[in-house]
Design an enzyme around this catalytic site. Structure first.
Site, PDB file in Angstrom:
ATOM      1  N   GLY A 293       0.823  -1.208   0.000  1.00 59.78           N
ATOM      2  CA  GLY A 293       0.000   0.000   0.000  1.00 59.78           C
ATOM      3  C   GLY A 293       0.848   1.245   0.000  1.00 59.78           C
ATOM      4  N   PRO A 294       0.237   2.366  -0.316  1.00 60.01           N
ATOM      5  CG  PRO A 294      -1.323   3.913  -1.082  1.00 60.01           C
ATOM      6  CD  PRO A 294      -1.186   2.525  -0.620  1.00 60.01           C
ATOM      7  N   PRO A 295       2.506   4.905   1.049  1.00 55.39           N
ATOM      8  CG  PRO A 295       4.310   6.267   0.485  1.00 55.39           C
ATOM      9  CD  PRO A 295       3.103   5.618  -0.083  1.00 55.39           C
TER      10      PRO A 295
ATOM     11  CG  HIS B 125      -8.656  26.829 -12.467  1.00 52.89           C
ATOM     12  ND1 HIS B 125      -8.561  25.982 -13.531  1.00 52.89           N
ATOM     13  CD2 HIS B 125      -7.384  27.209 -12.172  1.00 52.89           C
ATOM     14  CE1 HIS B 125      -7.284  25.868 -13.881  1.00 52.89           C
ATOM     15  NE2 HIS B 125      -6.547  26.606 -13.077  1.00 52.89           N
TER      16      HIS B 125
ATOM     17  CD  GLU C 226      -5.810  29.352  -8.980  1.00 51.66           C
ATOM     18  OE1 GLU C 226      -6.693  28.461  -8.924  1.00 51.66           O
ATOM     19  OE2 GLU C 226      -4.645  29.132  -9.381  1.00 51.66           O
TER      20      GLU C 226
ATOM     21  CB  THR D 282       4.861   0.368  10.277  1.00 52.28           C
ATOM     22  OG1 THR D 282       5.550   0.632   9.063  1.00 52.28           O
ATOM     23  CG2 THR D 282       5.854   0.019  11.353  1.00 52.28           C
TER      24      THR D 282
ATOM     25  CB  THR E 125      -1.943   3.182   3.983  1.00 49.54           C
ATOM     26  OG1 THR E 125      -0.854   2.369   3.593  1.00 49.54           O
ATOM     27  CG2 THR E 125      -2.288   4.131   2.865  1.00 49.54           C
TER      28      THR E 125
END
Ligand code: ADP
Ligand code: ZN
Ligand code: MG
Length: 639
Positions: free
Chosen positions: A219-221, A445, A442, A226, A223
């Site tokens: 998985g991505p960092p 947008h 902006e 550990t 998440t």
């Protein structure tokens, strides 16, 4: 410059350095070679330009000249009758290889001369044998030390060496449980079985079931990989041994492998236990990829890991967990049956998951009455657990700085901004004209995004410069996390991305570099529509991209056109089609800003004045001037 979804944290880089590599050794040798070589030439001698040397020869200042392959050495004559600067020590000058033009002059002036054969024994000794010998001695010393044989090595050989240096950490109780983990329920579900097994191995052993030896958390960092590994150990009440893959690669050759052996040795002594290897990709990179040479250390470590995994008996209750965010680069050998044959996806949490994660992290934080974690979660799509924990921490710090008694919602808003878009850089000065350009950009947008039939609601517009790149941003948030997007929605997104440029063209009369990032995003999106999503009528429902996605991360990793799988002509058609989509989007954006010029001016002026416009104020401004969505019911009655 819109941030339609918050930017991702880049993957943590793994330190690539090692103390000694073959390349390093080579460089050391080369340096030693050149130092020694010039030492031989220059010992007790003075280095002079060739022209000066030649001059000295022609006036007979040397008694004898030695000609080597690439230098000349002249020994001064005892007595010199000329006023020229007189060489007191031997002179050395470089010589162009093969240039013998000095010889006639030497003959003329009756100077003694001789050639120094290159590779003569003395030279050989000084230039090659001594430095290589020294390097080898040093090398052997290190190697012996690593094996615990040399003087000064710790007793116990490799294992002890590994032990003294290794940051193999062992915790008999991690104190972490599944209660500390949220938002990744599927992963937790899968790991419960492992806990079950570690708690009552007999139960499983009796029936002879197959217990996985290795589980790979993908998985991505940030998440919670550990965290999960620790929770598994905590839930099962077994010791937790951990080591990070990137630590192996820094070591001397042979030590990584020794550490792996050591790790398994220690853990099986304490079984049942969990072994966790973080950043497995640092050692587990595919062996036949990358550069040639220089990877022997990693390869040895990987081989050792593979053989340990094959060697240990899962029935003793040893389970190997590992984490990676780049499964696609792992050596396939690691994924074979009996190794990491089980993979658990640890994905970014959805809105509900984020709310639960926030709830965990605010356990020890005093919250004000107005704090709505639900809203914090709604404003943070795409963020992982670590980012959320970061937001809670930031909010608490901000509240403390303001001497509040409790953390207020305003603190959370500020914390989100900090974490999402980098620290505010209010002190960065923009000149008025730049500011106006950015305000129109902006505003464009926001206007186009808001008025597209499938546009996402714009949540915030800001022209406060943040981070390094963005001068401003328009943040539109999906109401909920989206897994599927339709063609119309993508086309509207494209138009929204073009809104900035269209507004600049119209209002400022000039286009700026500010749209670079928009164009990049829009081009990538259009390309995917044509090549991967089959959304182009003229190309048809075909995938033209070589899918390079990892098998585990699903939509997280987009397919890329890494390898050409089609003809030149098809490539041209793709390019043309991408172009057409982009032109169409710009055209639609232009139509909107042109027909709502008053709304655009109002937005830009307001932005210039206050720098930030929130979503509801934007809606108010738009409805005041009667700018409403094409398909939305016309509430004000004035279009
Ligand atoms: P990873 O190993 O996937 O990079 P970590 O486990 O190191 O992520 O996560 C870092 C921190 O972020 C954790 O210690 C925890 O505080 C928080 N965190 C991450 N994911 C979660 C989650 N799913 N639930 C609760 N906290 C989380
Ligand atoms: Zn832009
Ligand atoms: Mg981690």
């Amino acid at each position: 410059m819109p941030v339609s979804s918050p930017p991702r944290k880049p993957d943590r880089p793994t330190p690539p350095t090692r103390l000694i590599s073959p390349l390093g050794l080579f460089i050391a040798l080369a340096v030693a070679f050149f130092i020694t070589r010039s030492f031989v030439q220059d010992v007790g001698a003075q280095r002079v330009p060739y022209s000066q040397f030649r001059e000295a020869v022609s006036v007979g200042q040397f008694k004898r000249v030695a000609i080597a392959e690439d230098y000349l050495k002249g020994y001064p004559a005892a007595k010199v009758h000329d006023a020229k600067p007189q060489p007191a020590t031997p002179w050395v000058a470089s010589r162009v290889r093969g240039d013998n033009s000095i010889i006639p002059i030497l003959e003329q002036t009756h100077t003694e001369f001789e050639a120094i054969p290159d590779g003569g024994f003395g030279d050989l000794l000084a230039v090659w044998v001594v430095p290589i010998g020294l390097a080898m001695l040093f090398w052997t010393f290190l190697a012996r030390r690593a094996q615990g044989l040399g003087p000064g090595a710790p007793p116990g050989g490799v294992l002890a060496f590994g032990k003294t240096r290794a940051r193999i950490s062992m915790e008999s109780n991690t104190g972490t449980t599944f209660k500390d983990v949220a938002g990744i329920d599927e992963a937790v579900e899968e790991l419960k079985e492992i806990v079950e097994f570690l708690k009552t191995p007999e139960k499983f052993r009796r029936l002879g079931g197959h217990i996985p030896k290795g589980v790979l958390l993908v998985g991505p960092p940030g998440t919670g990989k550990t965290l999960l590994a620790r929770a598994v150990a905590g839930e099962a009440g077994v010791p937790y041994f951990s080591l990070s893959g990137s630590e192996f690669v820094e070591m001397f050759v042979g030590v990584g492998a020794a550490r792996v052996r050591d790790l398994f040795q220690q853990a099986s002594d304490k079984a049942p236990a969990i072994i966790f290897i973080d950043e497995l990709d640092a050692i587990g990179k595919s062996r036949n990829g990358g550069f040639v040479g220089g990877h022997d250390e990693r390869e040895q470590t990987l081989n050792q890991l593979l053989s340990e995994m094959d060697g240990f008996d899962a029935r003793v209750g040893l389970i190997l967990l590992a984490a990676t965010n780049r499964p696609e680069i792992l050596d396939p050998a690691l994924l074979r049956p009996g190794r990491f044959d089980r993979q658990v996806l640890v994905d970014r949490p959805d809105r509900r998951g984020r709310e639960q994660i926030l709830a965990i992290h605010v356990r020890d934080v005093k919250l004000g009455k107005d704090v709505e974690l639900r809203e914090v979660a709604a404003r943070t799509p795409g963020l992982a657990g670590a980012d959320l924990s970061n937001i809670v921490n930031e909010a608490a710090l901000l509240a403390a700085r303001k001497n509040r008694d409790a953390v207020a919602m305003a603190d959370f808003h500020e914390a989100i901004e900090r974490v999402v878009a980098g620290l505010e850089r209010k002190n960065r000065r923009m000149n008025e004209r730049e500011k106006e350009t950015v305000a129109y950009h902006e505003g464009g947008h926001a206007l186009v995004t808001s008025l597209m039939p499938h546009g996402e609601p714009v949540h915030k517009i800001s022209i406060i410069p943040r981070g390094i790149a963005a001068l401003g941003y328009t943040m539109s948030l999906p109401l909920e996390d989206r897994y599927l997007l339709t063609r119309d929605e993508l086309r509207d997104k494209l138009a929204g991305l073009m809104g900035g440029r269209a507004a600049e063209e119209l209002a400022v009369g000039e286009i700026s570099t500010g749209a670079a990032n928009d164009l990049e995003q829009a081009t990538a999106m259009a390309r995917l529509m044509v090549t991967s999503y089959g959304m182009s009528d003229s190309m048809g429902p075909v995938c033209l991209a070589e899918p390079r996605r990892s098998p585990f991360l699903g939509a997280q990793s987009m397919p890329t056109l890494s390898e050409r799988v089609h003809s030149e002509r098809t490539q041209q058609r793709i390019d043309a089609e991408v172009n057409r989509l982009l032109e169409e989007a710009l055209g639609r954006a232009r139509d909107v800003v042109r027909s709502h010029r008053d709304a655009l001016d109002r937005l830009a002026a307001r932005l210039m004045a206050v720098e930030v416009i929130e979503g509801d104020e934007l809606q108010r401004i738009l409805s005041e001037v009667g700018a409403v969505r094409a398909d939305a019911p016309n509430m004000t009655g004035a279009v």
